[in-house]
Design a protein around this motif. Structure first.
Motif, mmCIF file in Angstrom:
data_model
loop_
_atom_site.group_PDB
_atom_site.id
_atom_site.type_symbol
_atom_site.label_atom_id
_atom_site.label_comp_id
_atom_site.label_asym_id
_atom_site.label_seq_id
_atom_site.Cartn_x
_atom_site.Cartn_y
_atom_site.Cartn_z
ATOM 1 N N SER A 121 0.809 -1.223 0.000
ATOM 2 C CA SER A 121 0.000 0.000 0.000
ATOM 3 C C SER A 121 0.842 1.273 0.000
ATOM 4 O O SER A 121 0.373 2.294 -0.487
ATOM 5 N N SER A 122 2.074 1.226 0.505
ATOM 6 C CA SER A 122 2.825 2.497 0.580
ATOM 7 C C SER A 122 4.273 2.424 0.109
ATOM 8 O O SER A 122 4.966 3.441 0.082
ATOM 9 N N GLY A 123 4.764 1.233 -0.238
ATOM 10 C CA GLY A 123 6.191 1.123 -0.599
ATOM 11 C C GLY A 123 7.081 0.859 0.615
ATOM 12 O O GLY A 123 8.213 0.424 0.484
ATOM 13 N N ASP A 124 6.584 1.137 1.799
ATOM 14 C CA ASP A 124 7.334 0.887 3.041
ATOM 15 C C ASP A 124 6.599 -0.146 3.886
ATOM 16 O O ASP A 124 5.376 -0.145 3.893
ATOM 17 N N PRO A 125 7.279 -0.957 4.664
ATOM 18 C CA PRO A 125 8.724 -0.980 4.839
ATOM 19 C C PRO A 125 9.447 -1.812 3.784
ATOM 20 O O PRO A 125 8.877 -2.706 3.186
ATOM 21 N N GLY A 126 10.737 -1.464 3.600
ATOM 22 C CA GLY A 126 11.633 -2.357 2.889
ATOM 23 C C GLY A 126 12.216 -3.325 3.906
ATOM 24 O O GLY A 126 11.867 -3.292 5.090
ATOM 25 N N LEU A 127 13.088 -4.188 3.440
ATOM 26 C CA LEU A 127 13.767 -5.113 4.352
ATOM 27 C C LEU A 127 15.271 -4.876 4.272
ATOM 28 O O LEU A 127 15.794 -4.576 3.189
ATOM 29 N N VAL A 128 15.964 -5.025 5.414
ATOM 30 C CA VAL A 128 17.431 -5.171 5.349
ATOM 31 C C VAL A 128 17.757 -6.530 5.959
ATOM 32 O O VAL A 128 17.232 -6.884 7.018
ATOM 33 N N PHE A 129 18.577 -7.277 5.255
ATOM 34 C CA PHE A 129 18.894 -8.640 5.685
ATOM 35 C C PHE A 129 20.190 -8.607 6.493
ATOM 36 O O PHE A 129 21.292 -8.612 5.947
#
Ligand code: ADP
Length: 571
Positions: free
Chosen positions: A241-249
């Motif tokens: 819905s908003s592009g966030d959140p992304g992920l950091v591995f």
């Protein structure tokens, strides 16, 4: 001077120096001379005046000819009284007000100078937890992020550009659900990118449909047990819905951490291309690949000899930046001069592919990425080894994975940055992204100014192939893409496919192959059509983890009201 109209607009609005009356006091040529001189001054610590002058001329030529550009703060500030040259910072946030507000102040100063800041808020006690000093209740990470967001909002009015922040919360923090939905209201954290700090353990729990424990950061007691899949769903629904959140591995990042004895890396800069320790900063620079294409017979090829010497020059340039940089914080100076992380990357990847007439979504493009980035990796290592011979290894070298075999001057060397502004200055496609459209309007980049553009390579290509007509240009302007236009041949359509016409798999393939050779990280947006589903996003996020990217960001078309790029320019 080879500048486009858009490049001049960008340079004038933020980069060229002005006098006290606010009038322009510098030409683009003088800007590059100022930067070259300031950066070449580092040479004097080891060499003669004439050597410094030699490098000044080389740096100047490479910037002026748009072969290489350093990150924005170097262009803006080098040789000025500020002289803060780095784009990327990570600052610590400990679980006390002193640490939170010290970091807030430091972040404000960094943002004022054009740098971006990343924070991991996971050490903060959760919302409603007890505060022993006051007997009151803690407000939790998300509420403090709002304080940071608000500060950025105000700093940007007097600073060099609107600030950028990365906020990370670990996937087992008790407030993770609140964090994941924190950007539902678009205005709430408008100066933040947010990413969930993912562990392999969590991904395995999602795959096996297990429960997941949320753990108090101080006491380590279990605060809540949820289903891993429920949290995963919440993450991807919000990304949809908003592009966030992304992920950091985080585990993938630390598997490639060259300096584990200094501690695990838990954070990145705002766009994700540089994982850093607290107080570390990194300066970036990008080589414009579209300038390395030459005609051989009837074919275009890459001039690898010229590319090799430009990589060597760029590594030296970035090494010099560490020397002459003014560090706003003493802690940053200590750690940066001990680790000497730099991030050389590229821009103009899509333009290069077009010039070689290779579709972005083709195996040939992926093989070329392997070839080019292997070359970058080898040449940047050679350049760093050579500088170590001339100037010494980085201070923490003995603690690094390179000890004792490879004597290097930099703990990291490569990084793929978004090149959001410098690619406009260089008039090329940004970073490793495909064209967003063949014709587009770029709004909000310069606080409301609208820049419009038809891709000049497209015009050249049409003229060369005798396909050009005004009528056709009008049609292209309508929508910004070509697939529906009958008179354009299929081969042309394939070469000029735009971000949304390229399947997410191909976007990810590019990110994966670049990451394979890059020791920092790759900033990339996987663009999705408006019709993409929540499960499409789940698959992309899962594949990104499996294929060892260090992070992942998606953007579904139209999922935010204020997009930076809009297709078509005639509306
Ligand atoms: P540029 O093209 O201006 O050199 P990039 O788009 O490549 O910058 O971004 C590189 C890094 O610079 C980002 O990851 C971030 O750390 C920082 N940065 C980018 N834009 C901003 C901004 N508006 N304010 C502060 N920092 C920024």
């Amino acid at each position: 001077m080879p500048f486009s109209k858009n490049a001049l607009k960008v340079l004038e609005s933020r980069y060229l120096r002005r006098n006290l009356k606010g009038e322009l006091a510098e030409t683009p040529d003088e800007l590059f001379m100022r930067v070259a001189k300031a950066v070449a001054e580092a040479e004097l610590a080891w060499g003669t005046h004439s050597e410094a002058e030699k490098w000044q001329a080389i740096f100047y030529e490479s910037m002026k000819n748009l072969l290489f550009l350093p990150n924005s703060p170097t262009l803006m500030n080098a040789g000025t009284s500020l002289n803060q040259l780095s784009a990327c910072f990570v600052l610590p946030i400990e679980d006390n007000l002193d640490s939170i507000f010290t970091t807030l102040k430091n972040a404000a100063m960094i943002q004022q100078s054009g740098g971006g800041t990343g924070f991991n808020f996971s050490q903060l006690r959760p919302k409603n937890d007890l505060i022993s000093v006051t007997g009151g209740e803690a407000s939790g990470p998300v509420s403090f992020m709002k304080v940071f967001n608000c500060a950025t909002e105000h700093v940007k009015h007097g600073g060099k550009r609107r600030g950028a922040n990365m906020g990370i919360l670990k996937v087992d923090h008790p407030d993770i659900e609140e964090f994941v939905v924190s950007k539902t209201d678009e205005k709430a954290l408008n100066n933040f990118n947010i990413s969930v700090g993912i562990t392999d353990k969590f991904m395995q729990a999602v795959e096996k449909d297990e429960t997941w424990e949320l753990i108090h950061p101080n006491s380590k007691s279990i605060i809540k047990t949820i289903k891993a899949k429920d949290l995963w769903r919440l993450i991807i629904e919000n990304a949809w819905s908003s592009g966030d959140p992304g992920l950091v591995f985080l585990d993938t990042i630390n598997a490639g951490n060259p300096l584990l004895p200094l501690g695990k890396i838990e954070c990145t800069n705002p766009c994700g291309e540089v994982p850093l320790l607290p107080y570390e900063s990194c300066n970036l620079g990008s080589i414009n690949l579209s300038k390395f294409v030459e005609q051989e017979g009837r074919k275009n090829i890459i001039n690898f000899t010229k590319l090799g010497s430009t990589i060597e020059m760029a590594i030296r340039f970035l090494d010099n930046v560490i020397e002459v940089n003014h560090y706003l914080l003493p802690q940053t100076k200590t750690i940066v001069t001990a680790n000497r992380k730099i991030g050389l990357g590229i821009m103009g990847w899509a333009d290069l592919l077009i010039m070689l007439e290779l579709p972005y979504d083709s195996n040939e493009a992926i093989s070329l990425a392997h070839q080019v980035m292997k070359f970058f990796k080898e040449k940047s290592l050679e350049a760093s080894v050579q500088l170590a011979k001339e100037r010494g290894v980085f201070k923490n070298w003995e603690k690094s994975i390179f000890y004792p075999n490879i004597k290097l001057r930099h703990a990291t060397r490569l990084s793929i940055a978004p090149t959001g502004t410098i690619s406009i200055i260089a008039d090329t496609s940004s970073s490793i992204e495909p064209l967003f459209a063949v014709a587009y309007r770029r709004s909000h980049v310069l606080d409301g100014n609208i820049l419009s553009e038809i891709n000049p390579l497209f015009i050249d290509y049409l003229k060369k192939n005798k396909l050009y007509s005004e009528g056709l240009m009008d049609e292209v302007k309508e929508t910004g893409y070509l697939q529906h236009i009958k008179q354009i041949p299929a081969a042309t359509k394939n070469v000029f496919k735009t971000a949304l016409e390229i399947s997410p798999d191909w976007h990810l393939k590019h990110q994966v192959v670049f990451q394979r050779y890059v020791d920092n990280a790759v900033s990339k947006t996987i663009n999705l059509a408006e019709t993409a589903s929540v499960s499409d996003i789940s698959e992309i996020y899962l594949n990104a983890w499996k294929q060892k990217t260090k992070g992942i960001t998606i953007f579904r078309y139209n999922s935010k009201n204020k997009q930076v790029l809009e297709k078509g320019i005639s509306s």
